[in-house]
Design an enzyme around this catalytic site. Sequence first.
Site, PDB file in Angstrom:
ATOM      1  N   PRO A   1       0.791  -1.231   0.000  1.00  0.00           N
ATOM      2  CA  PRO A   1       0.000   0.000   0.000  1.00  0.00           C
ATOM      3  C   PRO A   1       0.823   1.281   0.000  1.00  0.00           C
ATOM      4  CG  PRO A   1      -0.167  -1.122   2.120  1.00  0.00           C
ATOM      5  CD  PRO A   1       0.741  -1.943   1.276  1.00  0.00           C
ATOM      6  N   CYS A   2       0.158   2.345  -0.452  1.00  0.00           N
ATOM      7  CA  CYS A   2       0.712   3.690  -0.373  1.00  0.00           C
ATOM      8  C   CYS A   2       0.386   4.168   1.048  1.00  0.00           C
ATOM      9  CB  CYS A   2      -0.002   4.546  -1.420  1.00  0.00           C
ATOM     10  SG  CYS A   2       0.356   6.280  -1.337  1.00  0.00           S
ATOM     11  N   GLN A   3       1.412   4.350   1.873  1.00  0.00           N
ATOM     12  CA  GLN A   3       1.197   4.790   3.255  1.00  0.00           C
ATOM     13  C   GLN A   3       2.105   5.980   3.536  1.00  0.00           C
ATOM     14  OE1 GLN A   3       2.209   0.741   4.591  1.00  0.00           O
ATOM     15  NE2 GLN A   3       0.399   0.792   5.891  1.00  0.00           N
TER      16      GLN A   3
END
Length: 406
Positions: free
Chosen positions: A87-89
């Site tokens: 994920p993009c975090q």
Amino acid sequence: MQKSVCELFAGVGGFRLGLERLNSGWETVWFSQWEPGKTKQWAHDCYVAHFGDSVDLNGDPSSTGVDISTVDKKLIPNHNLLVGGFPCQDYSVAHSLSSSKGIEGKKGVLWWQIRDVIIAKKPPFCLFENVDRLLKSPASQRGRDFGIMLSCLNDLGYIVEWRVVNAALYGAAQRRRRVFIFAYKKTTKYAKNMKKKTPEDIVGTTGFMASAFPIRPIFALNECKIGDDIIEVSDSFKFAFSNAGLMRDGNIYTTDVVEVEEKPILLKKILQKNVAEHYYISEEALPKWEYQKGAKKIPRKAANGHEYIFSEGPVAFPDPWDRPGRTMLTSESTLNRSTHVVEDPGTHRLRILTPVEAERLQGFDDKWTSSGGMPERMRYFCMGNALVVPMITRMGVEMTRIIEAE
Ligand SMILES: C[S@@+](CC[C@H](N)C(=O)[O-])C[C@H]1O[C@@H](n2cnc3c(N)ncnc32)[C@H](O)[C@@H]1O
């Protein structure tokens, strides 16, 4: 060099399936898949049903799915290609004297797990997948998170290429845009060969991404420099990354490229006939769908009390047959604006996609997620999480050529 792979955040095995379809000897030596907070690990079990389990260097299987943050990375079998979609975090870091190199990423942020695997196993090649938003995140400091990733990879001795790929432009059934990130160690033969080439050459024609996903000629590249001090990058780095680029020795080269389009698969090609009644939209539910898909203006109040009008335009309802599908999300089966609704080719009534159609949108084999009694809701969820498998196969052709030449 052996075609050995480690698949992190493996889901139902999109990377593995994409590479195995090549029949060129790719062997996944270890994988990790664990859905946080769930007792029943549907994706993990589906993965194992197709490919079997894998064991670590102690001989222990990952039979129930294991949180990657609890894994001793040294016990992961050696591999030459590390892959994973994550994920993009928020990748920002803080000073910490206790952790290695004095930095500490936020807890639960999976990039730091990937970095730990790279530090422990030093794979010569890596291939990652993420949402295209990664290049622009966060809104308050555009490009910081991808900058942190590039800075880490530079520090660990890698050269990096990236590319945002809209799968439908390369022959797939879905207009899914994802960024693929390819990293290779400076010590590989491949890196030594590429060293002779200019950034224009690599991004425009001879690089990994341009070979897998052909583009029209490029003209100029925007440039910037990124340092190895991750804390400094985290605190102040900002940059407008374009949809293709290269990072070599801390120099970043990027530009927006235009695809050489291939004929996509149209939605009508993936539709099944004679589907069960529960996929159809009932008379009673129709107004709710029309509302979700329609234009609306809704008064809202922000957390600070500010009142505003939230507005959105209409989306195609039903989804047109003569285009590839839109991006499929994990909520695909729910009454949702982003869920596909199609006119059934046999009955001409409106309905949602079947799980098999969801698999086809992602380029998986029919019934890929049907093993072990996975509930339909989870089958859509797993597909919404997955990637467009034929894109991996395309990159796998290039990867095979590179590894065979090492
Ligand atoms: C974007 S999906 C990748 C899907 C995969 N590429 C596929 O083809 O199905 C990310 C996956 O990482 C898994 N995951 C999330 N946190 C994890 C963790 N801490 N350890 C291991 N896996 C995790 C999720 O369950 C999810 O299946």
